[in-house]
Design a protein around this motif. Structure first.
Motif, mmCIF file in Angstrom:
data_model
loop_
_atom_site.group_PDB
_atom_site.id
_atom_site.type_symbol
_atom_site.label_atom_id
_atom_site.label_comp_id
_atom_site.label_asym_id
_atom_site.label_seq_id
_atom_site.Cartn_x
_atom_site.Cartn_y
_atom_site.Cartn_z
ATOM 1 N N VAL A 12 -11.391 -42.994 21.599
ATOM 2 C CA VAL A 12 -11.423 -43.808 20.389
ATOM 3 C C VAL A 12 -10.379 -44.921 20.477
ATOM 4 O O VAL A 12 -9.282 -44.719 21.009
ATOM 5 N N LYS A 31 -12.327 -48.301 14.081
ATOM 6 C CA LYS A 31 -12.188 -47.699 15.396
ATOM 7 C C LYS A 31 -13.561 -47.332 15.927
ATOM 8 O O LYS A 31 -14.481 -47.026 15.166
ATOM 9 N N PHE A 32 -13.654 -47.317 17.250
ATOM 10 C CA PHE A 32 -14.944 -47.063 17.891
ATOM 11 C C PHE A 32 -14.754 -46.198 19.132
ATOM 12 O O PHE A 32 -13.663 -46.127 19.704
ATOM 13 N N ASP A 34 -16.596 -45.966 22.862
ATOM 14 C CA ASP A 34 -17.485 -46.719 23.753
ATOM 15 C C ASP A 34 -18.285 -45.778 24.641
ATOM 16 O O ASP A 34 -17.740 -44.811 25.194
ATOM 17 N N HIS A 53 -21.325 -48.979 20.890
ATOM 18 C CA HIS A 53 -20.113 -48.548 20.194
ATOM 19 C C HIS A 53 -20.517 -47.517 19.137
ATOM 20 O O HIS A 53 -21.441 -47.759 18.360
ATOM 21 N N LEU A 54 -19.834 -46.393 19.114
ATOM 22 C CA LEU A 54 -20.026 -45.420 18.035
ATOM 23 C C LEU A 54 -18.904 -45.617 17.022
ATOM 24 O O LEU A 54 -17.717 -45.586 17.385
ATOM 25 N N SER A 55 -19.288 -45.800 15.761
ATOM 26 C CA SER A 55 -18.274 -45.976 14.721
ATOM 27 C C SER A 55 -17.475 -44.685 14.549
ATOM 28 O O SER A 55 -18.014 -43.578 14.557
ATOM 29 N N TRP A 56 -16.177 -44.838 14.381
ATOM 30 C CA TRP A 56 -15.291 -43.687 14.210
ATOM 31 C C TRP A 56 -15.463 -43.052 12.834
ATOM 32 O O TRP A 56 -14.926 -41.978 12.571
#
Length: 230
Positions: A12, A31-32, A34, A53-56
């Motif tokens: 993250v 935050k993301f 990858d 990108h996955l959102s945090w």
């Protein structure tokens, strides 16, 4: 770049440039995570990289869903998710982004400890390392739980105080009972001894015929016979 050779999952991180392009109602740093992997054609030739990108927000929401019920049942309990490099990813807001202060975060042999944190409070801290799935090794995160020591040990301290209280009361009770029983046991021999002493001094005394154990009765009769013969 990382996804050209194999599947890559990054830890993250904040993305300042990307965050400017996305809505952010909370105002907190976005935050993301990858993820990237190589793309090949039917012949197996490399033709590009698929990246995302996955959102945090999703792990944060999952953490709140899982942790809140436990926090309600255990007062003072806090959860922290710590990255592989020891940075707090999830937890109390004032700790997020800072190094973890628990010395057990990356020691698989130690699962709990009692130590003092920078806020001056002593906590009971437990840890559990995250595991991967199938061939994926995972990101090496560690979940920490901490609870103030005075809260965690409150029940044990109460039990100890109760044991000490009852132990003290029983000790006094048994001491009084022992004193009473000892008086009952040695009372008759003492009366016989006092009468024998007075008799040896020539005093005119009545020898008590004490009833009780066989030994005491025999002693009483011997002294009584001696008094009669005298």
């Amino acid at each position: 770049m990382e996804g050209q050779d194999k599947t890559f999952v990054g830890d993250v991180h904040e993305a300042v440039m990307l965050a400017k392009l996305l809505p952010n109602p909370s105002g907190e740093p976005m935050k993301f995570v990858d993820i990237s992997m190589p793309v090949q054609d039917k012949a197996g030739r490399f033709i590009g990289v698929l990246a995302t990108h996955l959102s945090w927000q999703w792990p944060a929401e999952i953490g709140r869903t899982m942790f809140e019920p436990l926090k309600n049942s255990l007062p003072g309990l806090e959860f922290l998710v710590v990255s592989k490099d020891g940075t707090v990813l999830l937890g109390p807001k004032h700790l997020i982004g800072k190094p973890s202060e628990a010395g057990i975060a990356h020691n698989s042999q130690i699962r709990w400890s009692v130590n003092k944190w920078q806020d001056g409070k002593t906590y009971v801290v437990g840890s559990a390392e995250s595991k991967g799935l199938d061939g994926y090794p995972g990101l090496g995160w560690t979940v920490l739980t901490r609870q103030p020591a005075e809260v965690a040990f409150a029940e044990a301290n109460g039990l100890r105080a109760e044991i000490l209280l009852w132990g003290g009361m029983l000790s006094i009770a048994f001491a009084v009972l022992g004193w009473f029983v000892a008086g009952v046991i040695i009372g008759p021999p003492n009366r016989i001894a006092e009468a024998a002493t007075l008799l040896s001094e020539g005093a005119d005394v009545d020898i008590p015929l004490v009833k009780g154990s066989i030994e005491v009765e025999k002693l009483s009769m011997v002294i009584f016979d001696t008094w009669l013969k005298a």
